[in-house]
Design an enzyme around this catalytic site. Sequence first.
Site, mmCIF file in Angstrom:
data_model
loop_
_atom_site.group_PDB
_atom_site.id
_atom_site.type_symbol
_atom_site.label_atom_id
_atom_site.label_comp_id
_atom_site.label_asym_id
_atom_site.label_seq_id
_atom_site.Cartn_x
_atom_site.Cartn_y
_atom_site.Cartn_z
ATOM 1 N N THR A 133 1.087 -1.156 -0.015
ATOM 2 C CA THR A 133 0.139 0.052 0.020
ATOM 3 C C THR A 133 0.867 1.204 -0.025
ATOM 4 O O THR A 133 2.124 1.327 0.498
ATOM 5 C CB THR A 133 -0.799 -0.104 1.368
ATOM 6 N N ASP A 134 0.163 2.599 -0.465
ATOM 7 C CA ASP A 134 1.034 3.438 -0.403
ATOM 8 C C ASP A 134 1.037 3.964 1.015
ATOM 9 O O ASP A 134 1.665 5.071 1.350
ATOM 10 C CB ASP A 134 0.385 4.562 -1.291
ATOM 11 N N GLU A 135 0.175 3.723 1.877
ATOM 12 C CA GLU A 135 0.103 4.013 3.532
ATOM 13 C C GLU A 135 1.643 3.858 4.111
ATOM 14 O O GLU A 135 1.682 4.400 5.263
ATOM 15 C CB GLU A 135 -0.980 3.196 4.138
ATOM 16 N N TYR A 159 -1.765 -0.710 10.998
ATOM 17 C CA TYR A 159 -1.773 -1.508 9.687
ATOM 18 C C TYR A 159 -0.908 -1.085 8.906
ATOM 19 O O TYR A 159 0.084 -2.112 8.215
ATOM 20 C CB TYR A 159 -3.079 -1.014 9.187
ATOM 21 N N LYS A 163 2.480 -3.521 7.218
ATOM 22 C CA LYS A 163 2.671 -3.707 5.769
ATOM 23 C C LYS A 163 4.127 -3.247 5.505
ATOM 24 O O LYS A 163 4.676 -3.926 4.778
ATOM 25 C CB LYS A 163 1.673 -2.899 5.073
#
Length: 350
Positions: A133-135, A159, A163
Site C-alpha cells: 500500500t501507499d500508506e 496497519y 505492511k
Amino acid sequence: MKLLITGGAGFIGSAVIRHIISDTKDEVVNLDKLTYAGNLESLGAVSKSSRYVFEQVDICNRAEVDRVLAEHKPDAIMHLAAESHVDRSIDGPAAFIETNIVGTYTLLEAARQYWNGLDAERRENFRFHHISTDEVYGDLEGTNDLFTETTSYAPSSPYSASKASSDHLARAWQRTYGLPVLVTNCSNNYGPYHFPEKLIPLVILNALESKPLPVYGKGDQIRDWLYVEDHARALYKVVTEGKPGETYNIGGHNEKQNIEVVQTICDILQELRPQENNYRDLITHVKDRPGHDLRYAIDASKIQRELGWSPEETFETGIRKTVEWYLNNLDWCQRVQDGSYQRERLGASA
Ligand code: NAD
C-alpha cells in the site's frame, strides 16, 4: 502460467482472479484463510472454471503452505493476503502483526525453499510478487509532493507499520537470498465487491437506508483513488513483465478529499434513486481517527513508462460504475451485512 494468489477471496484478490480467469489462459490457485474479509461469492462464475482451484489455508501455517506449493507447483506467487482495515488495526493490532508480518515471513520462507528446489529454467522465471500500500510512506500534509518508489517509509497506523515491515522482509529476501521479488505499492482502491466497512460502500449502503453518512473530522483527508479493476490489470502486468528486485507505485491520478467523495456518491444516488430529501443532508461529521494521515498521493510514472500501464477509469467514470454495481447487487451486500456469506461456508465445511 500457474499463479498462486494469496488473499484471493478478498476485495482486490478476487478482482485479480476474475481478471486472470476471464482475460488470460493462465491457471489460478487461490490460497485464502477466509477471515471475515474473505468471501468466495465475490468470485462468481470464475470459480467454476477448470483453471481455478481453491485452498483454504492460513499463510501462517508453514506445513500447509509447503503442501500447497508442492501439490500445485506454481510459476509465480501474488501475495495479497493481509489484514487490511486501518480502524480494526487500531482496535486490535495483534492479527495485523500475525498475518501481515509473521504470515509474510512464513510465505517467503516456504517460497524460498520451493524456489531452491526448481530446475534452472523454472527458477529463473519464478516470481514472488508482494502487494502493498501507499500508506507505508506516511503523510504528505502541507506539501505538493508525490510518493515515488524511493520515498522513505514513515507508517502511521498499526496497519501501515505491519505492511511496511512485510515490504522490508520481501525486499530482504530478494537481496539476501536472490528470491525474484517484485513489490507494488498502491493507493486506495474502490469498486465492486468492496466490504461495507470501507468508506465508499458504507456511504452508498447507508444512504440507501437513510442512515447517517459518517465522515471523519472535516473530511479534508486526501486520498488518490484507483478503480480496483485497473489495479488488477496493473498487478498482472507487473507479475508477468516486471523486473525482479524492482518496486512499482500504482495510482489513479485521482486525488480527492473524503468529503468530495461522499458528496459525489450522494449526487449520483440523487440522480439514479431520487428522493425528496437530498442524500447530502445525511452527511455527519464524526470524531477523527487517531493518527489520521491527511494526504496520500502517488507518482505512478514508473509503471507507465516501463510497463506501459495506465488506469482506464477516471474517478468520475469509476465511481459511477461502482454506485451502479452496488445498486444492482444489493443481495451480495445483504449477505455480507447479515453474515450469511460466512454462516453457509462454515456449515459447508463442518
Ligand atoms: P481484504 O481485507 O479485502 O482481503 C484480504 C484477504 O486475505 C481476505 O480474503 C482474507 O480472508 C485473506 N486473509 C487474511 N488473513 C489471512 C491469512 N492469515 N492467511 C490467508 N489468507 C488470509 O483486502 P484487500 O483490500 O483486498 O487488500 C489486498 C492487499 O492489497 C492487502 O495486502 C492490502 O494491504 C493491499 N492494498 C489494499 C488497498 C485497498 O485500498 N484496499 C490498497 C493498496 C494495497
